[in-house]
Design an enzyme around this catalytic site. Sequence first.
Site, PDB file in Angstrom:
ATOM      1  N   HIS A 171       6.633 -35.148 -41.096  1.00  0.00           N
ATOM      2  CA  HIS A 171       6.816 -36.194 -42.108  1.00  0.00           C
ATOM      3  C   HIS A 171       8.278 -36.635 -42.149  1.00  0.00           C
ATOM      4  O   HIS A 171       8.566 -37.836 -42.180  1.00  0.00           O
ATOM      5  CB  HIS A 171       6.369 -35.647 -43.468  1.00  0.00           C
ATOM      6  CG  HIS A 171       6.609 -36.573 -44.618  1.00  0.00           C
ATOM      7  ND1 HIS A 171       5.620 -37.343 -45.178  1.00  0.00           N
ATOM      8  CD2 HIS A 171       7.728 -36.849 -45.328  1.00  0.00           C
ATOM      9  CE1 HIS A 171       6.114 -38.052 -46.173  1.00  0.00           C
ATOM     10  NE2 HIS A 171       7.407 -37.768 -46.291  1.00  0.00           N
ATOM     11  N   GLU A 172       9.192 -35.661 -42.135  1.00  0.00           N
ATOM     12  CA  GLU A 172      10.612 -36.012 -42.209  1.00  0.00           C
ATOM     13  C   GLU A 172      11.091 -36.678 -40.919  1.00  0.00           C
ATOM     14  O   GLU A 172      11.926 -37.579 -40.956  1.00  0.00           O
ATOM     15  CB  GLU A 172      11.449 -34.760 -42.511  1.00  0.00           C
ATOM     16  CG  GLU A 172      11.118 -34.091 -43.842  1.00  0.00           C
ATOM     17  CD  GLU A 172      11.102 -35.073 -45.008  1.00  0.00           C
ATOM     18  OE1 GLU A 172      11.905 -36.022 -45.011  1.00  0.00           O
ATOM     19  OE2 GLU A 172      10.271 -34.900 -45.916  1.00  0.00           O
ATOM     20  N   HIS A 175      10.486 -40.301 -41.022  1.00  0.00           N
ATOM     21  CA  HIS A 175      11.541 -41.039 -41.731  1.00  0.00           C
ATOM     22  C   HIS A 175      12.711 -41.333 -40.787  1.00  0.00           C
ATOM     23  O   HIS A 175      13.313 -42.412 -40.854  1.00  0.00           O
ATOM     24  CB  HIS A 175      12.042 -40.231 -42.930  1.00  0.00           C
ATOM     25  CG  HIS A 175      11.125 -40.247 -44.117  1.00  0.00           C
ATOM     26  ND1 HIS A 175      10.663 -41.409 -44.680  1.00  0.00           N
ATOM     27  CD2 HIS A 175      10.585 -39.241 -44.846  1.00  0.00           C
ATOM     28  CE1 HIS A 175       9.886 -41.126 -45.717  1.00  0.00           C
ATOM     29  NE2 HIS A 175       9.819 -39.819 -45.829  1.00  0.00           N
ATOM     30  N   GLU A 258       6.676 -43.412 -48.176  1.00  0.00           N
ATOM     31  CA  GLU A 258       5.975 -42.133 -48.134  1.00  0.00           C
ATOM     32  C   GLU A 258       4.596 -42.293 -47.501  1.00  0.00           C
ATOM     33  O   GLU A 258       4.165 -41.444 -46.718  1.00  0.00           O
ATOM     34  CB  GLU A 258       5.855 -41.543 -49.540  1.00  0.00           C
ATOM     35  CG  GLU A 258       7.171 -41.078 -50.134  1.00  0.00           C
ATOM     36  CD  GLU A 258       7.928 -40.128 -49.228  1.00  0.00           C
ATOM     37  OE1 GLU A 258       7.321 -39.182 -48.698  1.00  0.00           O
ATOM     38  OE2 GLU A 258       9.140 -40.351 -49.028  1.00  0.00           O
TER      39      GLU A 258
END
Length: 628
Positions: A171-172, A175, A258
């Site tokens: 997930h990070e 980003h 998100e």
Amino acid sequence: MNFFAQQEHARRQTRKLVVLFALAVLAIVAAVNAVVALAWSWTQTGAVFGIRDWPRGFFATNTGVTLALIGVGTLIEMLNLRDGGDAVAKMAGGRQVPPSSTDLLERRLLNVVEEMAIASGIAVPRVYLLDRETAINAFAAGYNPDEAVVAVTRGALTRLTRDELQGVIGHEFSHILNGDMRLNIRLIGLLAGLQMIAGFGRHLIDFGSHSWSGREERRKQGSLRVVLVLTGFGMLVVGYIGVFFGRVIKAAVSRQREFLADASAVQFTRNADGLGNALRKIAGLSRSIQPGSRIEHPSAEQLSHLFLGAASGSLAAGWLATHPPVEERLRRIYGRSMTPLDAAEMPAPAARQETLPDIPYEATGFAAASVMERPRLGDPAVLPADVDAALRQPQSACDIVHALLLEQGAARAAQLATLSPARARMAEYLADKIAGLPQSARLPLLDLAMPALRELDAARRAQLLASVAGLIAADRRVTLVEFVIQTVLARRLSPRAARPVPVRHHDLSGIRDACRVLLSMVVHLASAGGDAGARFAAGAARLPQAGLSSELALPVAELGFPRVNEALEQVHRLAPLAKPLLIKALLAAAGEPLPPQAADLLRAICAAIEAPVPEAVSASYPRFHWKS
């Protein structure tokens, strides 16, 4: 779940919300002009709308002062964050995890980050741990992938399995790869700028209501004092209203990013249960902590939009919610409602667990749910223990770089002569250890060495780059391996590595020659049997904007190092959405199966232009295992 549809929808929504932020600034400027005008009119005529002819430059001055306040506030905050991801991580109370850490939980975290970085073809980010945070949360921060950091709470280490931790890190990384980090830091700066309006209003009130000495002076200055107090009060109200709506917009931007990061993380890991179960544990932990991703640090609200989950209970719902409800995120991942999971702390892993071959460095694409389910694309490359240890310390990581550049025979002797005796012995020793690895395993070692190399100060970085240049120049020729290593190191360790690069070319038509240079390089490396013309045509057909359909590949003699570097600089300044077009064209020119030399070149090009490595390139590299 349609990952790409989710990503495109989130991108469209984010663009709209960023425009709203700009409109909010314009609305604040208009409101401040109105407040000052009303106060001035009332003090001059005794009526709210009594003035028809305003002083010369009245509104221009108000507008300039307002924009200057927002700009100064933003600039001050951005200067505070000039160190990028490191500054943000320290602002959140983070402690950097040393690459050489032997703590088993920290080692597992470093391993997961490293395998994700190798698979995506970006420099391994620095890793920070928020030691005092027992909830499950994480964030990525920085201005670009070359200086990004990933921060994780202690609760994420102790409450999540390895697959769940991998989902969170995926997930990070999304980003990082989707360009969210720079946007997030800019949002911090813009909110600080809006806060300056309210702060300036408070100072005007204090100054205007101050008891000036002398009755006559107070009488003469009465009108000015009223203007200052009224203007200050109005700016205080407008400032806080602006901050409120700025936070609303920040929260809306964060919610959309998100959703995008969730979709990308599942796409990267090919494992919905990794991130999904981590979110379910956040929901389970919320029964005792509100929310289960709560951050206790005083900077939590200011940094709330960076985190994986809601950092504060007060911002967990409504317009100010920086994150969508966990239930909605789970529905988008699984397509149905999911029940929470228990998030009790797990026992510390046994020492042997982290040295077995089931903890690999994945370089074949992002890992699947378990070791048994991972694609087996050939036997894994065993990373020698000496090499693994050398990657963790700054000086020995420099020796790894030197070892990767060493050639054979007389050329090696000339190269070693450029190093000190101690460094030459170490480089030769490591070169012999690395020789047992597949050729395609060499470049990922450079990615693994980056956290240790970033520990070097500016002088030692310059010394490393100079020693690399000396090793390359020793035999008076530049090989592909040397070009790739020098290109990657220059992009990641040079003084300008952390600086944002402005966009100067919005499409490929403005960098026609650069496209031809890079296509020609790939064609010459990949061509066999005289098919260079066909390969160049296949790549050029993917770039109609560049107008290369009638061109031929440049001769090898015209692909000198300065010209190639200039081409990479131009492409680096290309608009982000145009870069994938060029990368796809380079892949088309390389053909299938992808030759190892072309894979290394494409990896270096992606590093130079700050673009993620395509899956076809990642899949050409072997898996790494530790030697147990």
